[in-house]
Motif scaffolding. Structure first.
Motif, short mmCIF file in Angstrom:
data_model
loop_
_atom_site.label_atom_id
_atom_site.label_comp_id
_atom_site.label_asym_id
_atom_site.label_seq_id
_atom_site.Cartn_x
_atom_site.Cartn_y
_atom_site.Cartn_z
N ASN A 81 -0.07 -9.74 0.50
CA ASN A 81 0.26 -9.79 1.93
C ASN A 81 0.24 -8.45 2.66
N VAL A 82 0.24 -7.33 1.94
CA VAL A 82 0.38 -6.02 2.58
C VAL A 82 -0.68 -5.05 2.05
N PRO A 83 -1.38 -4.33 2.93
CA PRO A 83 -2.37 -3.35 2.47
C PRO A 83 -1.70 -2.04 2.04
N ALA A 84 -0.90 -2.10 0.99
CA ALA A 84 -0.14 -0.92 0.57
C ALA A 84 -0.96 -0.05 -0.37
N ASP A 85 -0.86 1.26 -0.17
CA ASP A 85 -1.51 2.21 -1.07
C ASP A 85 -0.65 2.49 -2.31
N PHE A 86 0.67 2.32 -2.13
CA PHE A 86 1.61 2.54 -3.23
C PHE A 86 2.72 1.49 -3.15
N VAL A 87 3.25 1.13 -4.32
CA VAL A 87 4.41 0.24 -4.37
C VAL A 87 5.51 0.95 -5.14
N VAL A 88 6.64 1.16 -4.47
CA VAL A 88 7.80 1.78 -5.09
C VAL A 88 8.75 0.66 -5.53
N VAL A 89 8.96 0.54 -6.82
CA VAL A 89 9.89 -0.47 -7.35
C VAL A 89 11.20 0.25 -7.67
N LEU A 90 12.29 -0.20 -7.05
CA LEU A 90 13.55 0.49 -7.26
C LEU A 90 14.72 -0.49 -7.32
N ASN A 91 15.73 -0.10 -8.09
CA ASN A 91 16.96 -0.88 -8.15
C ASN A 91 17.67 -0.79 -6.80
N ASN A 92 18.51 -1.77 -6.53
CA ASN A 92 19.24 -1.72 -5.25
C ASN A 92 20.32 -0.64 -5.25
N ASP A 93 20.62 -0.07 -6.42
CA ASP A 93 21.62 1.00 -6.48
C ASP A 93 20.97 2.38 -6.49
N VAL A 94 19.75 2.46 -5.97
CA VAL A 94 19.05 3.74 -5.82
C VAL A 94 19.03 4.13 -4.35
N GLU A 95 19.29 5.40 -4.09
CA GLU A 95 19.34 5.91 -2.73
C GLU A 95 18.31 7.03 -2.57
N ILE A 96 17.42 6.87 -1.59
CA ILE A 96 16.41 7.89 -1.29
C ILE A 96 16.91 8.72 -0.11
N LEU A 97 17.06 10.02 -0.32
CA LEU A 97 17.61 10.89 0.72
C LEU A 97 16.55 11.73 1.42
N GLN A 98 15.40 11.96 0.77
CA GLN A 98 14.36 12.80 1.37
C GLN A 98 13.62 12.02 2.47
N LYS A 99 13.71 12.48 3.68
CA LYS A 99 13.04 11.79 4.79
C LYS A 99 11.52 11.76 4.60
N ASP A 100 10.99 12.80 3.96
CA ASP A 100 9.54 12.90 3.77
C ASP A 100 9.12 12.39 2.39
N PHE A 101 9.88 11.47 1.82
CA PHE A 101 9.59 10.91 0.50
C PHE A 101 8.17 10.32 0.46
N CYS A 102 7.81 9.54 1.46
CA CYS A 102 6.49 8.89 1.47
C CYS A 102 5.35 9.90 1.57
N PRO A 103 5.39 10.84 2.52
CA PRO A 103 4.33 11.86 2.54
C PRO A 103 4.24 12.66 1.25
N LYS A 104 5.38 12.90 0.59
CA LYS A 104 5.36 13.63 -0.67
C LYS A 104 4.63 12.84 -1.75
N VAL A 105 4.87 11.52 -1.81
CA VAL A 105 4.18 10.67 -2.79
C VAL A 105 2.67 10.72 -2.54
N GLU A 106 2.28 10.63 -1.29
CA GLU A 106 0.85 10.66 -0.94
C GLU A 106 0.23 12.01 -1.31
N ALA A 107 0.98 13.09 -1.09
CA ALA A 107 0.47 14.43 -1.43
C ALA A 107 0.31 14.60 -2.93
#
Length: 291
Positions: A81-107
């Motif tokens: 259903n989604v043209p995603a370049d990446f899929v991040v699988v994470l537990n619901n008890d995980v917290e992402i704090l870096q605002k630029d997390f997505c650009p970092k993954v792409e880089a």
């Protein structure tokens, strides 16, 4: 676009916090919540709550199918259903704090073209850096040895000691530090070919094109990443750990709601782990028979 698959069970407030952090990230995103048949009705609660949010999809799994199958359900929905370049699988008890997390993954992908990527995962419970789990994967012999070792912990006295150890942050921190020092694991250094932690793992579109359901489905919980590592080594997929991206992991939130007794919780972990180790052994034997 980057898609996030969150496996939900019981702990709705933790899932909401996880979603809130993801929505605050930079970049184009899709969030998929898979409710693993939460008996407290929180799956339907989240479905109603996010019904008008186009960025979020809630899937109600009719049964609690565990970590591998539950996450595979969410990953499969993304690919359909989604043209995603990446899929991040994470537990619901995980917290992402870096605002630029997505650009970092792409880089990181532009530099290293990974199939599977793991961030620096910091345990809020113990303060330990959980990635990489190990610098070396498992063989048939080491799977069998681990199964024998885990089976011995079902002894009532050892079970009680293990339960106390894992539920004391100070003791567990010392235990994990010794284990990691023995393997010479340094979480500040990027690596390739190491075993990653399953609370947050990132798959590239390239990998999912070959493996649309990335997790081995014959496990319920635990040892999924060791099996994934074995499968990746078999087909020479690139597994990378990169500490430039990081998340916090709160740990045990759902299991504490399910099992108030630490001994019962430890017994559940051991039983699931033994089943997963048996599945891993069977997988390796089947592969060797086909070779």
């Amino acid at each position: 676009m980057i898609a996030f698959v969150i496996l939900h069970y019981r702990a709705a407030d933790m899932t909401r916090k996880c979603v809130e952090r993801i929505k605050a990230l930079e970049g184009d995103k899709k969030i998929v919540i898979v409710d693993n048949a939460s008996p407290n009705g929180t799956g339907q609660e989240l479905l109603d709550e996010y019904a008008e949010d186009s960025e979020i999809k809630v899937i109600l799994n009719p049964e609690n199918s565990g970590f591998a199958k539950g996450n595979n359900m969410g990953v499969r929905w993304v690919q359909e259903n989604v043209p995603a370049d990446f899929v991040v699988v994470l537990n619901n008890d995980v917290e992402i704090l870096q605002k630029d997390f997505c650009p970092k993954v792409e880089a990181i992908y532009r530099r290293h073209s990974f199939d599977v990527l793991g961030p620096d995962i910091i345990s809020v419970f113990s303060g330990i850096h959980q990635n990489p789990k190990s610098l070396h994967g498992y063989s048939l012999e080491s799977v069998r040895k681990k199964r024998e070792k885990v089976a011995r912990t079902k002894n009532p006295i050892l079970l009680l000691l293990s339960s106390g150890e894992k539920n004391s942050p100070a003791i567990w921190k010392r235990v994990q530090r010794r284990r990691r020092a023995k393997q010479c694991i340094d979480s500040s250094i990027p690596t390739e070919g190491s075993v990653l932690h399953g609370s947050c793992v990132i798959f590239s579109k390239r990998y999912l094109k070959k493996h649309p359901e990335p997790f081995y489905p014959k496990t319920y919980m635990y040892f999924e990443m060791e099996i994934l590592d074995w499968l990746c080594r078999k087909d020479k997929s690139v597994v990378r750990y990169d500490p430039s991206i990081e998340v916090l992991h709160y740990q045990y939130v759902s299991s504490k709601q399910e099992y108030r007794s630490i001994v019962k919780r430890s017994k559940f972990v051991i039983d699931c782990l033994l089943d997963s180790l048996t599945a891993a052994e069977e997988l390796i034997l089947e592969s060797e028979a086909e070779a």
